[in-house]
Design a protein around this motif. Structure first.
Motif, short mmCIF file in Angstrom:
data_model
loop_
_atom_site.label_atom_id
_atom_site.label_comp_id
_atom_site.label_asym_id
_atom_site.label_seq_id
_atom_site.Cartn_x
_atom_site.Cartn_y
_atom_site.Cartn_z
N GLU A 73 1.14 -0.79 -0.56
CA GLU A 73 0.17 -0.01 -0.37
C GLU A 73 0.76 1.25 0.09
O GLU A 73 1.81 1.15 0.40
CB GLU A 73 -1.08 -0.30 1.20
N LYS A 74 0.81 2.18 -1.11
CA LYS A 74 1.38 3.58 -0.95
C LYS A 74 0.54 4.09 -0.34
O LYS A 74 -0.02 5.23 -0.63
CB LYS A 74 1.01 4.08 -2.55
N THR A 75 1.25 4.51 0.90
CA THR A 75 0.38 5.54 2.28
C THR A 75 1.31 6.08 2.57
O THR A 75 0.65 7.01 3.11
CB THR A 75 -0.85 4.14 2.93
N ILE A 102 0.96 8.16 -15.06
CA ILE A 102 -0.11 8.91 -14.22
C ILE A 102 0.15 8.91 -13.10
O ILE A 102 1.69 8.23 -12.49
CB ILE A 102 -1.29 7.49 -13.79
N VAL A 103 -0.15 10.41 -12.00
CA VAL A 103 0.02 10.62 -10.70
C VAL A 103 -0.93 10.26 -10.32
O VAL A 103 -2.44 10.98 -10.49
CB VAL A 103 0.52 11.59 -10.82
N ASP A 104 -1.45 9.47 -9.44
CA ASP A 104 -2.31 9.10 -8.89
C ASP A 104 -2.36 9.16 -7.34
O ASP A 104 -2.69 10.89 -6.89
CB ASP A 104 -2.74 7.06 -8.42
N THR A 105 -1.44 8.55 -6.29
CA THR A 105 -1.14 9.21 -5.14
C THR A 105 -0.23 10.35 -5.21
O THR A 105 -0.43 10.81 -4.39
CB THR A 105 -1.21 7.86 -3.53
N GLY A 106 0.62 10.39 -6.10
CA GLY A 106 1.91 11.53 -6.22
C GLY A 106 2.94 11.16 -5.30
O GLY A 106 4.16 11.24 -5.61
N CYS A 107 3.11 9.56 -5.07
CA CYS A 107 4.06 9.31 -3.76
C CYS A 107 5.56 8.68 -4.77
O CYS A 107 6.36 8.94 -4.74
CB CYS A 107 3.58 7.68 -3.35
N THR A 108 4.50 7.90 -6.12
CA THR A 108 5.80 8.00 -7.05
C THR A 108 6.95 8.84 -7.08
O THR A 108 8.15 8.84 -7.59
CB THR A 108 5.72 6.79 -8.17
N ILE A 109 6.00 9.69 -8.24
CA ILE A 109 6.43 11.18 -8.32
C ILE A 109 7.26 11.71 -7.70
O ILE A 109 8.18 12.71 -8.15
CB ILE A 109 5.60 11.71 -9.75
N GLN A 131 -3.57 13.10 -14.68
CA GLN A 131 -3.52 13.46 -13.52
C GLN A 131 -4.69 12.96 -12.47
O GLN A 131 -5.59 12.98 -12.84
CB GLN A 131 -3.38 15.04 -12.83
N LYS A 132 -4.82 11.95 -11.99
CA LYS A 132 -6.39 11.34 -10.77
C LYS A 132 -6.00 12.40 -10.00
O LYS A 132 -5.30 12.96 -9.08
CB LYS A 132 -5.84 10.21 -10.43
N ARG A 133 -7.26 12.46 -9.59
CA ARG A 133 -7.45 13.75 -8.72
C ARG A 133 -8.21 12.95 -7.13
O ARG A 133 -8.21 13.13 -5.97
CB ARG A 133 -8.96 14.64 -8.49
N ARG A 151 -11.60 10.15 -10.96
CA ARG A 151 -11.84 8.73 -10.59
C ARG A 151 -11.51 7.17 -11.59
O ARG A 151 -12.31 7.82 -12.81
CB ARG A 151 -13.24 8.37 -9.45
N GLY A 152 -11.34 6.34 -11.33
CA GLY A 152 -11.60 5.17 -12.37
C GLY A 152 -10.18 4.96 -12.22
O GLY A 152 -9.12 5.23 -12.19
N PHE A 153 -10.64 3.53 -12.49
CA PHE A 153 -8.30 2.51 -13.68
C PHE A 153 -8.64 2.88 -14.93
O PHE A 153 -9.54 2.30 -15.48
CB PHE A 153 -8.28 2.09 -12.50
N VAL A 154 -7.85 2.93 -15.90
CA VAL A 154 -7.77 3.45 -16.75
C VAL A 154 -6.58 2.21 -17.48
O VAL A 154 -6.07 1.97 -16.54
CB VAL A 154 -7.40 4.29 -17.74
N VAL A 155 -7.01 1.88 -18.44
CA VAL A 155 -6.00 1.14 -19.38
C VAL A 155 -5.56 1.49 -20.79
O VAL A 155 -6.99 1.87 -21.07
CB VAL A 155 -6.54 -0.54 -19.57
N GLY A 158 -0.31 2.34 -23.59
CA GLY A 158 0.85 2.12 -22.84
C GLY A 158 0.87 1.60 -21.39
O GLY A 158 1.28 1.45 -19.87
N LEU A 159 -0.88 1.44 -20.80
CA LEU A 159 -0.98 1.98 -19.61
C LEU A 159 -1.86 0.50 -19.24
O LEU A 159 -2.29 -0.48 -19.71
CB LEU A 159 -2.54 2.61 -19.12
N ASP A 160 -1.62 -0.27 -17.86
CA ASP A 160 -1.68 -2.05 -17.79
C ASP A 160 -2.71 -2.10 -16.51
O ASP A 160 -2.76 -1.45 -15.84
CB ASP A 160 -0.24 -2.73 -17.83
P1 IMP Z 1 1.22 6.89 -7.47
O1 IMP Z 1 2.77 6.92 -7.18
O2 IMP Z 1 0.20 6.29 -6.55
O3 IMP Z 1 1.52 8.37 -7.71
O4 IMP Z 1 1.35 5.92 -8.81
C1 IMP Z 1 1.49 6.42 -9.96
C2 IMP Z 1 1.60 4.55 -10.45
O5 IMP Z 1 0.76 4.13 -10.16
C3 IMP Z 1 1.26 5.37 -12.29
O6 IMP Z 1 2.76 4.88 -12.60
C4 IMP Z 1 0.94 3.77 -12.32
O7 IMP Z 1 1.90 2.97 -12.92
C5 IMP Z 1 -0.14 2.88 -11.91
N1 IMP Z 1 -1.60 4.01 -11.47
C6 IMP Z 1 -2.33 4.11 -10.84
N2 IMP Z 1 -3.27 4.48 -11.59
C7 IMP Z 1 -3.87 3.50 -12.44
C8 IMP Z 1 -4.37 3.53 -13.87
O8 IMP Z 1 -5.85 4.04 -13.71
N3 IMP Z 1 -4.44 2.45 -14.80
C9 IMP Z 1 -2.57 1.84 -15.18
N4 IMP Z 1 -1.95 2.24 -13.66
C10 IMP Z 1 -2.55 3.37 -12.77
#
Ligand code: IMP
Length: 176
Positions: A73-75, A102-109, A131-133, A151-155, A158-160
């Motif tokens: 969990e990326k918390t 994708i930037v989701d939680t923002g942790c990775t970036i 950019q997810k909110r 919201r939602g999960f996208v593929v 390139g996205l899997d």
């Molecule tokens: P973060 O650290 O939560 O911002 O995670 C970002 C990473 O999660 C992205 O680089 C993707 O690899 C993965 N990810 C998050 N949401 C999605 C999605 O909707 N589809 C595919 N990959 C996702």
């Protein structure tokens, strides 16, 4: 190809329009920089976006690739983000443009840009296709964004999901 309950969110034409517009913004931003620019593709998800964007730029950055993995969990910020394939080029004294899917939680970036700043670049900017909110935990300042997704999960494009669907030309939402 995909299950009948998947839906197209961004068509391939719309994606190409946005990529072209982003390439224009990025080119305008870097065209007067005298120092070298390195564009860094975050594998694997950004590889198609990166290739399309790169070919539309009016500036010619050097390129490099990294692979970041997050576990569990990326918390909490970078605790579980690991750089599995690092940069091969030096970024000291250069401008860096990170290209992420994708930037989701923002942790990775957040982890990755802090990691880059320790290496003496002149600047670090981030371009994300989506950019997810919904789950935003860290206030990441994105410099260039393709789409905002509530919201939602996208593929696709390139996205899997579990290494599937990367080949799709459009971006689809998966059922929740
Ligand atoms: P973060 O650290 O939560 O911002 O995670 C970002 C990473 O999660 C992205 O680089 C993707 O690899 C993965 N990810 C998050 N949401 C999605 C999605 O909707 N589809 C595919 N990959 C996702």
């Amino acid at each position: 190809m995909v299950d009948s309950n998947f839906q197209i969110l961004y068509s391939k034409d719309r994606i190409q329009e946005r990529v072209e517009a982003l390439a224009g913004e990025i080119s305008d931003y870097y065209q007067h920089c005298n120092e070298p620019v390195v564009a860094v593709c975050v594998l694997k998800g950004a590889f198609i976006f990166f290739a399309d964007l790169f070919r539309k730029l009016r500036v010619q950055p050097e390129i490099d690739f990294v692979r970041l993995a997050s576990y569990g969990e990326k918390t909490y910020r970078d605790e579980k983000v690991v750089c599995e394939k690092d940069l091969e080029v030096s970024i000291k004294g250069k401008h860096v443009l990170v290209v992420e899917d994708i930037v989701d939680t923002g942790c990775t970036i957040d982890y990755f840009t802090r990691h880059l700043r320790e290496r003496g670049p002149i600047s670090v900017k981030v371009c994300a296709l989506v950019q997810k909110r919904e789950r935003s935990e860290i206030d990441v300042a994105l410099n260039f964004s393709g789409f905002y997704l509530e919201r939602g999960f996208v593929v696709g494009y390139g996205l899997d999901y579990a290494e599937k669907y990367r080949h799709l030309e459009d971006i689809w939402t998966m059922p929740e």
